[in-house]
Scaffold this motif. Sequence first.
Motif, PDB file in Angstrom:
ATOM      1  N   PHE A  27       0.832  -1.212   0.000  1.00  0.00           N
ATOM      2  CA  PHE A  27       0.000   0.000   0.000  1.00  0.00           C
ATOM      3  C   PHE A  27       0.866   1.260   0.000  1.00  0.00           C
ATOM      4  O   PHE A  27       2.054   1.207   0.331  1.00  0.00           O
ATOM      5  CB  PHE A  27      -0.943   0.012   1.225  1.00  0.00           C
ATOM      6  N   VAL A  28       0.242   2.377  -0.396  1.00  0.00           N
ATOM      7  CA  VAL A  28       0.860   3.696  -0.193  1.00  0.00           C
ATOM      8  C   VAL A  28      -0.171   4.572   0.527  1.00  0.00           C
ATOM      9  O   VAL A  28      -1.378   4.312   0.447  1.00  0.00           O
ATOM     10  CB  VAL A  28       1.275   4.401  -1.508  1.00  0.00           C
ATOM     11  N   VAL A  29       0.331   5.601   1.219  1.00  0.00           N
ATOM     12  CA  VAL A  29      -0.554   6.500   1.968  1.00  0.00           C
ATOM     13  C   VAL A  29      -0.343   7.937   1.488  1.00  0.00           C
ATOM     14  O   VAL A  29       0.803   8.378   1.347  1.00  0.00           O
ATOM     15  CB  VAL A  29      -0.245   6.441   3.486  1.00  0.00           C
ATOM     16  N   PHE A  30      -1.440   8.632   1.256  1.00  0.00           N
ATOM     17  CA  PHE A  30      -1.377  10.070   0.944  1.00  0.00           C
ATOM     18  C   PHE A  30      -1.762  10.864   2.188  1.00  0.00           C
ATOM     19  O   PHE A  30      -2.759  10.528   2.850  1.00  0.00           O
ATOM     20  CB  PHE A  30      -2.362  10.413  -0.179  1.00  0.00           C
ATOM     21  N   GLU A  31      -0.989  11.900   2.488  1.00  0.00           N
ATOM     22  CA  GLU A  31      -1.307  12.746   3.652  1.00  0.00           C
ATOM     23  C   GLU A  31      -0.874  14.180   3.347  1.00  0.00           C
ATOM     24  O   GLU A  31       0.263  14.418   2.959  1.00  0.00           O
ATOM     25  CB  GLU A  31      -0.584  12.223   4.903  1.00  0.00           C
ATOM     26  N   ASP A  32      -1.818  15.120   3.534  1.00  0.00           N
ATOM     27  CA  ASP A  32      -1.509  16.513   3.161  1.00  0.00           C
ATOM     28  C   ASP A  32      -1.560  17.491   4.339  1.00  0.00           C
ATOM     29  O   ASP A  32      -1.512  18.710   4.137  1.00  0.00           O
ATOM     30  CB  ASP A  32      -2.453  16.984   2.048  1.00  0.00           C
ATOM     31  N   ASP A  33      -1.701  16.982   5.550  1.00  0.00           N
ATOM     32  CA  ASP A  33      -1.729  17.838   6.751  1.00  0.00           C
ATOM     33  C   ASP A  33      -2.853  18.878   6.741  1.00  0.00           C
ATOM     34  O   ASP A  33      -2.729  19.924   7.371  1.00  0.00           O
ATOM     35  CB  ASP A  33      -0.377  18.558   6.964  1.00  0.00           C
ATOM     36  N   SER A  34      -3.945  18.581   6.053  1.00  0.00           N
ATOM     37  CA  SER A  34      -5.042  19.556   5.994  1.00  0.00           C
ATOM     38  C   SER A  34      -5.958  19.474   7.217  1.00  0.00           C
ATOM     39  O   SER A  34      -6.660  20.430   7.530  1.00  0.00           O
ATOM     40  CB  SER A  34      -5.867  19.341   4.723  1.00  0.00           C
ATOM     41  N   TYR A 149       4.761   7.444  13.096  1.00  0.00           N
ATOM     42  CA  TYR A 149       4.258   6.557  12.041  1.00  0.00           C
ATOM     43  C   TYR A 149       4.601   7.122  10.657  1.00  0.00           C
ATOM     44  O   TYR A 149       4.920   6.382   9.731  1.00  0.00           O
ATOM     45  CB  TYR A 149       2.743   6.336  12.182  1.00  0.00           C
ATOM     46  N   LYS A 150       4.556   8.448  10.561  1.00  0.00           N
ATOM     47  CA  LYS A 150       4.966   9.082   9.294  1.00  0.00           C
ATOM     48  C   LYS A 150       6.408   8.723   8.952  1.00  0.00           C
ATOM     49  O   LYS A 150       6.724   8.350   7.831  1.00  0.00           O
ATOM     50  CB  LYS A 150       4.869  10.609   9.425  1.00  0.00           C
ATOM     51  N   LYS A 151       7.272   8.871   9.950  1.00  0.00           N
ATOM     52  CA  LYS A 151       8.700   8.561   9.731  1.00  0.00           C
ATOM     53  C   LYS A 151       8.855   7.109   9.310  1.00  0.00           C
ATOM     54  O   LYS A 151       9.649   6.775   8.427  1.00  0.00           O
ATOM     55  CB  LYS A 151       9.497   8.800  11.022  1.00  0.00           C
ATOM     56  N   TYR A 152       8.091   6.247   9.965  1.00  0.00           N
ATOM     57  CA  TYR A 152       8.158   4.810   9.677  1.00  0.00           C
ATOM     58  C   TYR A 152       7.776   4.534   8.214  1.00  0.00           C
ATOM     59  O   TYR A 152       8.460   3.790   7.511  1.00  0.00           O
ATOM     60  CB  TYR A 152       7.201   4.097  10.638  1.00  0.00           C
ATOM     61  N   LEU A 153       6.704   5.188   7.754  1.00  0.00           N
ATOM     62  CA  LEU A 153       6.279   4.979   6.364  1.00  0.00           C
ATOM     63  C   LEU A 153       7.263   5.627   5.387  1.00  0.00           C
ATOM     64  O   LEU A 153       7.506   5.111   4.296  1.00  0.00           O
ATOM     65  CB  LEU A 153       4.877   5.541   6.129  1.00  0.00           C
ATOM     66  N   GLU A 154       7.778   6.781   5.792  1.00  0.00           N
ATOM     67  CA  GLU A 154       8.754   7.482   4.931  1.00  0.00           C
ATOM     68  C   GLU A 154       9.972   6.600   4.660  1.00  0.00           C
ATOM     69  O   GLU A 154      10.448   6.508   3.541  1.00  0.00           O
ATOM     70  CB  GLU A 154       9.210   8.786   5.596  1.00  0.00           C
ATOM     71  N   ARG A 156      10.093   3.502   4.603  1.00  0.00           N
ATOM     72  CA  ARG A 156       9.726   2.413   3.690  1.00  0.00           C
ATOM     73  C   ARG A 156       9.315   2.952   2.301  1.00  0.00           C
ATOM     74  O   ARG A 156       8.886   2.198   1.443  1.00  0.00           O
ATOM     75  CB  ARG A 156       8.582   1.591   4.295  1.00  0.00           C
ATOM     76  N   GLN A 157       9.395   4.273   2.174  1.00  0.00           N
ATOM     77  CA  GLN A 157       9.066   4.974   0.914  1.00  0.00           C
ATOM     78  C   GLN A 157       7.639   4.691   0.440  1.00  0.00           C
ATOM     79  O   GLN A 157       7.403   4.509  -0.757  1.00  0.00           O
ATOM     80  CB  GLN A 157      10.084   4.596  -0.174  1.00  0.00           C
ATOM     81  N   ILE A 158       6.719   4.650   1.379  1.00  0.00           N
ATOM     82  CA  ILE A 158       5.331   4.435   0.978  1.00  0.00           C
ATOM     83  C   ILE A 158       4.418   5.567   1.474  1.00  0.00           C
ATOM     84  O   ILE A 158       3.202   5.425   1.521  1.00  0.00           O
ATOM     85  CB  ILE A 158       4.792   3.042   1.415  1.00  0.00           C
ATOM     86  N   LEU A 159       5.050   6.687   1.865  1.00  0.00           N
ATOM     87  CA  LEU A 159       4.245   7.855   2.241  1.00  0.00           C
ATOM     88  C   LEU A 159       4.362   8.916   1.159  1.00  0.00           C
ATOM     89  O   LEU A 159       5.469   9.301   0.780  1.00  0.00           O
ATOM     90  CB  LEU A 159       4.718   8.429   3.580  1.00  0.00           C
TER      91      LEU A 159
END
Length: 351
Positions: A27-34, A149-154, A156-159
């Motif tokens: 999977f990949v995750v999109f997050e825009d801090d909105s 969790y963001k760092k963790y996904l980053e 793994r290059q899936i954020l």
Amino acid sequence: MLDYIVVGLGLSGIALSNQLEGRKRSFVVFEDDSQTSTKVAGGIYNPVILKRFTLAWEADKQINYSIPFYQKLEEKLNEKLIRPFNIYRRFHSVEEQNNWFEAADNFRLSPFLNTQLIRQVNDSIPGDFSFGKVEKTGALDTELLVESYKKYLEKRQILKNKRFDYSKLKINKDSVSYDGLEARHIVFCEGYGVVNNPYFNYLPLRGNKGEYLVIKSEELQLKQAVKSSIFILPLGKDLYKVGATYNHQDKTQQPTLAAKEKLQADLDKVINCKYEIVDQVAGIRPATSDRRPLAGNHPEHQRLFICNGFGSRGVLIAPLISEKLLNFIEDEIPLPPEVDIRRFQKKFYKS
Ligand SMILES: Cc1cc2nc3c(=O)[nH]c(=O)nc-3n(C[C@H](O)[C@H](O)[C@H](O)COP(=O)(O)OP(=O)(O)OC[C@H]3O[C@@H](n4cnc5c(N)ncnc54)[C@H](O)[C@@H]3O)c2cc1C
């Protein structure tokens, strides 16, 4: 071909992503801090509704599932995320005290309501009546959870640290495509941000703005949480969160002077020691018209799903609902009707 695209990394997106990892899905995750709801939350986990001393919806089942879930996340992220503490509910009348005892007779509430009343919990919190102690409660450090969790996904290059642009989504027969990605499923976990989602904005998600003050007081020396007209939640290092407010009208994310004045006035009625306000935070709770989560499949697009509507109880609800959603998607186990968005199908066809 990915298994999933996840949109949003608040409590919902994190719980879902963690479930996906457990199932070894790509999977990949999109997050825009909105949206800020998860980041500013008190993070309290408490199965009891402290106004009426009733059990919050399915909260005893949720707590048994959620706490081990976050404990495993602590290990994985190597962070201390959970702070157990008791909550002391200040009574305002003898009637309330009596109601407490009545509630404690209920077998689903009795594990949480201590029947030994406490006359005073802190020198700076005077009162005419006693306090009831709620046990097995505490708080999840939601800000740290999001950050780590963001760092963790980053790593793994899936954020994907960017806005998911709905106009670029292509829906195929057995997959969805987006900006060079292809996935079998997409799950929207945007919190109140779902109002911008053309596929799911027919759902009755009403934002409810909440604000907290962060105060510093060396005198207060409070180690447990206190609930009076407001919550006082110890953060450590003489810092406390005080709040929160509830506002159905204002849908902006900025802290307001009105909330600050209200919280300050309420706090002054509860504590009698010196403090200074060091911060104020605000966010919009993804609250629903029937106070139940929104999970399930789009009425016409089989590849589109939603996991939302956690209102003011995301900490306890998110882990279990994300699991139920994946059981539904992958194993065709029906969702409980009270959370399934099919209950709003008529609204979709009317919109
Ligand atoms: C003041 C306050 C106090 C609270 N206290 C508690 C508490 O003590 N205990 C408790 O259990 N709950 C509490 N809550 C409620 C809790 O915060 C929510 O239930 C929960 O955080 C909701 O999580 P979510 O992931 O559904 O939504 P959100 O936290 O809003 O997360 C959604 C995410 O999606 C992202 N997003 C949205 N649209 C897009 C897009 N198009 N592209 C990319 N990313 C997008 C947003 O940036 C956001 O990060 C509180 C809420 C507030 C406001």
